[in-house]
Write a protein that holds these residues in place. Structure first.
Motif, PDB file in Angstrom:
ATOM      1  N   LEU A 446       0.862  -1.174   0.000  1.00 19.79           N
ATOM      2  CA  LEU A 446       0.000   0.000   0.000  1.00 19.79           C
ATOM      3  C   LEU A 446       0.899   1.225   0.000  1.00 19.79           C
ATOM      4  O   LEU A 446       1.563   1.517   0.996  1.00 19.79           O
ATOM      5  CB  LEU A 446      -0.905   0.011   1.238  1.00 19.79           C
ATOM      6  N   LEU A 447       0.955   1.911  -1.127  1.00 15.54           N
ATOM      7  CA  LEU A 447       1.880   3.020  -1.287  1.00 15.54           C
ATOM      8  C   LEU A 447       1.126   4.337  -1.092  1.00 15.54           C
ATOM      9  O   LEU A 447       0.452   4.831  -1.988  1.00 15.54           O
ATOM     10  CB  LEU A 447       2.524   2.958  -2.676  1.00 15.54           C
ATOM     11  N   GLY A 448       1.225   4.900   0.109  1.00 22.17           N
ATOM     12  CA  GLY A 448       0.561   6.160   0.419  1.00 22.17           C
ATOM     13  C   GLY A 448       1.409   7.346   0.019  1.00 22.17           C
ATOM     14  O   GLY A 448       2.637   7.257  -0.054  1.00 22.17           O
ATOM     15  N   TYR A 449       0.754   8.469  -0.232  1.00 20.95           N
ATOM     16  CA  TYR A 449       1.466   9.652  -0.703  1.00 20.95           C
ATOM     17  C   TYR A 449       1.035  10.938  -0.017  1.00 20.95           C
ATOM     18  O   TYR A 449       1.648  11.983  -0.204  1.00 20.95           O
ATOM     19  CB  TYR A 449       1.249   9.809  -2.214  1.00 20.95           C
ATOM     20  N   ALA A 450       0.005  10.900   0.808  1.00 19.35           N
ATOM     21  CA  ALA A 450      -0.581  12.132   1.344  1.00 19.35           C
ATOM     22  C   ALA A 450       0.391  12.926   2.210  1.00 19.35           C
ATOM     23  O   ALA A 450       0.410  14.158   2.161  1.00 19.35           O
ATOM     24  CB  ALA A 450      -1.844  11.814   2.136  1.00 19.35           C
ATOM     25  N   ASN A 451       1.198  12.224   3.004  1.00 19.19           N
ATOM     26  CA  ASN A 451       2.069  12.924   3.950  1.00 19.19           C
ATOM     27  C   ASN A 451       3.419  13.290   3.364  1.00 19.19           C
ATOM     28  O   ASN A 451       4.281  13.842   4.056  1.00 19.19           O
ATOM     29  CB  ASN A 451       2.273  12.070   5.207  1.00 19.19           C
ATOM     30  N   LEU A 452       3.663  12.982   2.089  1.00 19.17           N
ATOM     31  CA  LEU A 452       4.938  13.288   1.438  1.00 19.17           C
ATOM     32  C   LEU A 452       4.806  14.544   0.589  1.00 19.17           C
ATOM     33  O   LEU A 452       3.778  14.785  -0.041  1.00 19.17           O
ATOM     34  CB  LEU A 452       5.369  12.118   0.554  1.00 19.17           C
ATOM     35  N   SER A 453       5.887  15.315   0.537  1.00 19.91           N
ATOM     36  CA  SER A 453       5.918  16.455  -0.378  1.00 19.91           C
ATOM     37  C   SER A 453       6.137  15.937  -1.793  1.00 19.91           C
ATOM     38  O   SER A 453       6.498  14.769  -1.995  1.00 19.91           O
ATOM     39  CB  SER A 453       7.048  17.411   0.006  1.00 19.91           C
ATOM     40  N   GLU A 454       5.923  16.776  -2.771  1.00 20.08           N
ATOM     41  CA  GLU A 454       6.117  16.347  -4.156  1.00 20.08           C
ATOM     42  C   GLU A 454       7.571  15.947  -4.400  1.00 20.08           C
ATOM     43  O   GLU A 454       7.838  14.987  -5.123  1.00 20.08           O
ATOM     44  CB  GLU A 454       5.681  17.458  -5.114  1.00 20.08           C
ATOM     45  N   ASP A 455       8.487  16.668  -3.807  1.00 19.29           N
ATOM     46  CA  ASP A 455       9.904  16.325  -3.959  1.00 19.29           C
ATOM     47  C   ASP A 455      10.208  14.976  -3.313  1.00 19.29           C
ATOM     48  O   ASP A 455      10.954  14.163  -3.870  1.00 19.29           O
ATOM     49  CB  ASP A 455      10.768  17.424  -3.326  1.00 19.29           C
ATOM     50  N   GLU A 456       9.598  14.710  -2.145  1.00 17.92           N
ATOM     51  CA  GLU A 456       9.813  13.426  -1.474  1.00 17.92           C
ATOM     52  C   GLU A 456       9.202  12.268  -2.270  1.00 17.92           C
ATOM     53  O   GLU A 456       9.756  11.164  -2.281  1.00 17.92           O
ATOM     54  CB  GLU A 456       9.207  13.472  -0.066  1.00 17.92           C
ATOM     55  N   ILE A 457       8.076  12.508  -2.931  1.00 17.89           N
ATOM     56  CA  ILE A 457       7.471  11.461  -3.752  1.00 17.89           C
ATOM     57  C   ILE A 457       8.416  11.064  -4.878  1.00 17.89           C
ATOM     58  O   ILE A 457       8.653   9.868  -5.131  1.00 17.89           O
ATOM     59  CB  ILE A 457       6.118  11.939  -4.319  1.00 17.89           C
ATOM     60  N   LYS A 458       8.988  12.054  -5.560  1.00 15.81           N
ATOM     61  CA  LYS A 458       9.889  11.767  -6.679  1.00 15.81           C
ATOM     62  C   LYS A 458      11.176  11.088  -6.197  1.00 15.81           C
ATOM     63  O   LYS A 458      11.583  10.054  -6.743  1.00 15.81           O
ATOM     64  CB  LYS A 458      10.212  13.063  -7.426  1.00 15.81           C
ATOM     65  N   LYS A 459      11.789  11.649  -5.168  1.00 17.45           N
ATOM     66  CA  LYS A 459      13.053  11.086  -4.683  1.00 17.45           C
ATOM     67  C   LYS A 459      12.843   9.734  -4.003  1.00 17.45           C
ATOM     68  O   LYS A 459      13.668   8.825  -4.151  1.00 17.45           O
ATOM     69  CB  LYS A 459      13.714  12.071  -3.710  1.00 17.45           C
ATOM     70  N   GLY A 460      11.742   9.609  -3.259  1.00 18.09           N
ATOM     71  CA  GLY A 460      11.464   8.344  -2.575  1.00 18.09           C
ATOM     72  C   GLY A 460      11.187   7.210  -3.547  1.00 18.09           C
ATOM     73  O   GLY A 460      11.635   6.076  -3.346  1.00 18.09           O
ATOM     74  N   THR A 461      10.439   7.493  -4.611  1.00 11.26           N
ATOM     75  CA  THR A 461      10.143   6.467  -5.618  1.00 11.26           C
ATOM     76  C   THR A 461      11.411   6.047  -6.346  1.00 11.26           C
ATOM     77  O   THR A 461      11.632   4.852  -6.601  1.00 11.26           O
ATOM     78  CB  THR A 461       9.102   6.993  -6.625  1.00 11.26           C
ATOM     79  N   LEU A 462      12.248   7.014  -6.680  1.00 14.28           N
ATOM     80  CA  LEU A 462      13.521   6.699  -7.341  1.00 14.28           C
ATOM     81  C   LEU A 462      14.420   5.872  -6.424  1.00 14.28           C
ATOM     82  O   LEU A 462      15.044   4.890  -6.866  1.00 14.28           O
ATOM     83  CB  LEU A 462      14.235   7.997  -7.741  1.00 14.28           C
ATOM     84  N   ALA A 463      14.470   6.246  -5.136  1.00 17.37           N
ATOM     85  CA  ALA A 463      15.282   5.485  -4.180  1.00 17.37           C
ATOM     86  C   ALA A 463      14.772   4.063  -4.040  1.00 17.37           C
ATOM     87  O   ALA A 463      15.556   3.107  -3.945  1.00 17.37           O
ATOM     88  CB  ALA A 463      15.276   6.193  -2.822  1.00 17.37           C
ATOM     89  N   LEU A 464      13.445   3.885  -4.047  1.00 16.55           N
ATOM     90  CA  LEU A 464      12.864   2.547  -3.955  1.00 16.55           C
ATOM     91  C   LEU A 464      13.236   1.716  -5.184  1.00 16.55           C
ATOM     92  O   LEU A 464      13.555   0.529  -5.069  1.00 16.55           O
ATOM     93  CB  LEU A 464      11.339   2.654  -3.825  1.00 16.55           C
ATOM     94  N   TYR A 465      13.212   2.350  -6.337  1.00 15.80           N
ATOM     95  CA  TYR A 465      13.596   1.628  -7.560  1.00 15.80           C
ATOM     96  C   TYR A 465      15.050   1.170  -7.494  1.00 15.80           C
ATOM     97  O   TYR A 465      15.366   0.030  -7.859  1.00 15.80           O
ATOM     98  CB  TYR A 465      13.383   2.526  -8.778  1.00 15.80           C
ATOM     99  N   GLU A 466      15.921   2.036  -7.026  1.00 16.17           N
ATOM    100  CA  GLU A 466      17.343   1.685  -6.943  1.00 16.17           C
ATOM    101  C   GLU A 466      17.563   0.512  -5.985  1.00 16.17           C
ATOM    102  O   GLU A 466      18.429  -0.333  -6.220  1.00 16.17           O
ATOM    103  CB  GLU A 466      18.161   2.903  -6.488  1.00 16.17           C
ATOM    104  N   ILE A 467      16.779   0.457  -4.934  1.00 16.94           N
ATOM    105  CA  ILE A 467      16.911  -0.640  -3.971  1.00 16.94           C
ATOM    106  C   ILE A 467      16.411  -1.959  -4.551  1.00 16.94           C
ATOM    107  O   ILE A 467      17.008  -3.014  -4.349  1.00 16.94           O
ATOM    108  CB  ILE A 467      16.136  -0.297  -2.675  1.00 16.94           C
ATOM    109  N   LEU A 468      15.310  -1.901  -5.316  1.00 22.16           N
ATOM    110  CA  LEU A 468      14.632  -3.128  -5.747  1.00 22.16           C
ATOM    111  C   LEU A 468      14.966  -3.578  -7.178  1.00 22.16           C
ATOM    112  O   LEU A 468      14.644  -4.711  -7.550  1.00 22.16           O
ATOM    113  CB  LEU A 468      13.111  -2.932  -5.655  1.00 22.16           C
ATOM    114  N   LYS A 469      15.593  -2.727  -7.978  1.00 27.42           N
ATOM    115  CA  LYS A 469      15.703  -3.008  -9.407  1.00 27.42           C
ATOM    116  C   LYS A 469      16.373  -4.340  -9.735  1.00 27.42           C
ATOM    117  O   LYS A 469      16.006  -5.012 -10.712  1.00 27.42           O
ATOM    118  CB  LYS A 469      16.426  -1.867 -10.107  1.00 27.42           C
ATOM    119  N   ASP A 470      17.339  -4.750  -8.926  1.00 27.67           N
ATOM    120  CA  ASP A 470      18.046  -6.019  -9.207  1.00 27.67           C
ATOM    121  C   ASP A 470      17.218  -7.239  -8.803  1.00 27.67           C
ATOM    122  O   ASP A 470      17.611  -8.374  -9.110  1.00 27.67           O
ATOM    123  CB  ASP A 470      19.383  -6.030  -8.478  1.00 27.67           C
TER     124      ASP A 470
END
Length: 474
Positions: A446-470
């Motif tokens: 369940l990926l919530g977004y309400a409490n994140l700023s727009e910058d945190e949404i972009k950076k957090g999603t990218l960071a998650l991709y880097e962790i999981l991509k392999d």
């Protein structure tokens, strides 16, 4: 005779000591429902104290609904013991402490809201208006169902925004959905004295409601699976359930919308027996970003089979513990007869503020503002998730405050959560919302977004991709 220990050297007044002792005995079950208490005179004589002291203690217990005064008979323990002793927060405190110590760079909580959008100035103004010399009555006990002015405002809001036609008399105001579910559970117990109440719930579901029904009220709960249209009425019809709990306008947590045909099937199921009811939890109906808002199931109810639950916690703030329940006429009659002794659990000051927030148009303007805010965040998250390409499957978009994301990976849900956690990202698994394990072959988040700023949404999603991509596959 009650042997209440009185500490004469305690700074706590004696009447409070008596009140607390009796209240705790009721909550812990040592004083059972309908037990007769000693008269104020005899208890005062037994404890060698003033009768006025005992009168004050008894008066407080009566006011809070723990005991009842029966004319020419005496004082009796009210039908409150089971309700009062329910653990409202059946959580593992040790685990919570561990989580609190862990700090995260990005917290994709599906339960949070954007607290920065809280209408501070309007709330401050309404609070100031409330504290004037003409509002002294707000400090007196009000209607046990909630102030009539607030119930009028809620009825108007439900009619204009959710298509629900009800009278203010049918509305019960309480401190949040959890408390209202407890009252409702008590009402079911009063209604069905011959056989235990059996409740059906969607699987997955809102687990707090499940815990209240099972741990709190010890009802039997039957999990019923879902298809693309919501709860399967064919499976429900084959069960022994008397009551079904559903979230039809935005199923929690999957985000499904129940179409009209399925709603009609559900209402038909309820109409087959007198004591069958549908609990409609309309928890976040305000937030829909594509098309028109989905009308409430209650708006289709012509036979008095739907119990409607709503709250202001998601639209305003979690600490605004104001929820409301619309009872069908038959249950309203039972409520007045058996549960009318319960005082309202919402401060009349808070009721005043909410009333004017609704009636003066502030709530509608606030909703328009935060709906736009959340839509922007929702759309930004969808855009940011494109980095995963075809390695994820999305569900539940275009409404609510979270998305359901399935990751194409051989990792288990726990392994995925732990991996994200090690990288400073807090995720919330789907499995915790199942009563019985689901048939999911992919880990769901369940990926919530309400409490994140727009910058945190972009950076957090990218960071998650880097962790999981392999660990992801096509």
């Amino acid at each position: 005779m009650l042997s209440v220990p009185i500490d004469l050297e305690s700074p706590v007044p004696m009447y409070e000591q008596i009140y607390s002792y009796i209240k705790n005995d009721i909550k812990d079950g040592r004083l059972t429902e309908r037990s007769k208490l000693p008269s104020a005179r005899s208890l005062a004589t037994h404890l060698n104290i003033s009768r006025n002291t005992v009168d004050m203690a008894y008066s407080q217990l009566v006011s809070e609904g723990y005991i009842e005064s029966v004319p020419k008979s005496g004082f009796y323990v009210a039908a409150v013991s089971a309700l009062a002793s329910i653990p409202l927060m059946p959580l593992n405190r040790k685990e919570n402490k561990k989580e609190e110590k862990k700090s995260f760079l990005y917290d994709f909580s599906p339960f949070a809201i954007d607290i920065n959008s809280f209408p501070h100035n309007i709330w401050r103004k309404l609070s100031k208006d409330c504290m004037n010399e003409y509002n002294n009555e707000l400090f007196l006990l009000g209607d046990s169902k909630g102030d009539e002015s607030l119930r009028n405002a809620i009825a108007g809001y439900l009619y204009s925004s959710r298509g629900v036609i009800c009278s203010p008399e049918q509305i019960i105001v309480g401190a949040g959905t959890d408390y209202l579910l407890l009252l409702l559970s008590k009402l079911f117990s009063v209604q069905k004295t011959d056989n235990p109440v059996i409740i059906a719930m969607e699987n997955p579901t809102y687990k707090r409601a499940y815990e209240i029904f099972t741990t709190g009220m010890q009802f039997e709960v039957l999990p019923v699976g879902l298809d693309q249209n919501g709860i399967r009425v064919d499976k429900l019809s084959g069960s022994k359930a008397d009551v079904v709990y559903v979230t039809p306008s935005h199923q929690y947590p999957l985000g499904l919308v129940m179409p009209v045909k399925r709603r009609q099937e559900l209402l038909s199921w309820a109409s087959l027996k007198n004591e069958r009811y549908i609990i409609e939890d309309d928890h976040d109906s305000e937030f829909r970003y594509k098309g028109k808002p989905i009308p409430a199931l209650k708006g289709m109810d012509s036979l008095g089979k739907v119990i409607y639950l709503g709250t202001f916690s998601r639209a305003i703030a979690p600490a605004i513990r104001v929820g409301y329940m619309v009872l069908p006429e038959e249950l309203l009659t039972l409520y007045k007869k058996h549960l009318g002794m319960f005082a309202s659990t919402v401060s009349r000051v808070d009721q005043y503020i909410i009333t004017h927030f609704l009636a003066d148009g502030y709530f509608e303007r606030h909703l328009n503002k935060i709906r736009t805010l959340y839509k922007n965040k929702h759309d930004l998250l969808l855009q940011a998730l494109k980095i995963f390409q075809n390695k994820i499957i999305l569900e539940g978009e275009h409404a609510g405050l979270h998305l359901v994301v399935y990751f194409k990976t051989s990792l288990t849900e726990k392994e995925l959560l732990d991996l994200a956690c090690s990288g400073g990202i807090k995720l919330y698994g789907l499995n915790r919302h199942y009563i019985v394990p689901g048939a999911n072959t992919l880990p769901g988040i369940l990926l919530g977004y309400a409490n994140l700023s727009e910058d945190e949404i972009k950076k957090g999603t990218l960071a998650l991709y880097e962790i999981l991509k392999d660990f992801l596959t096509d």
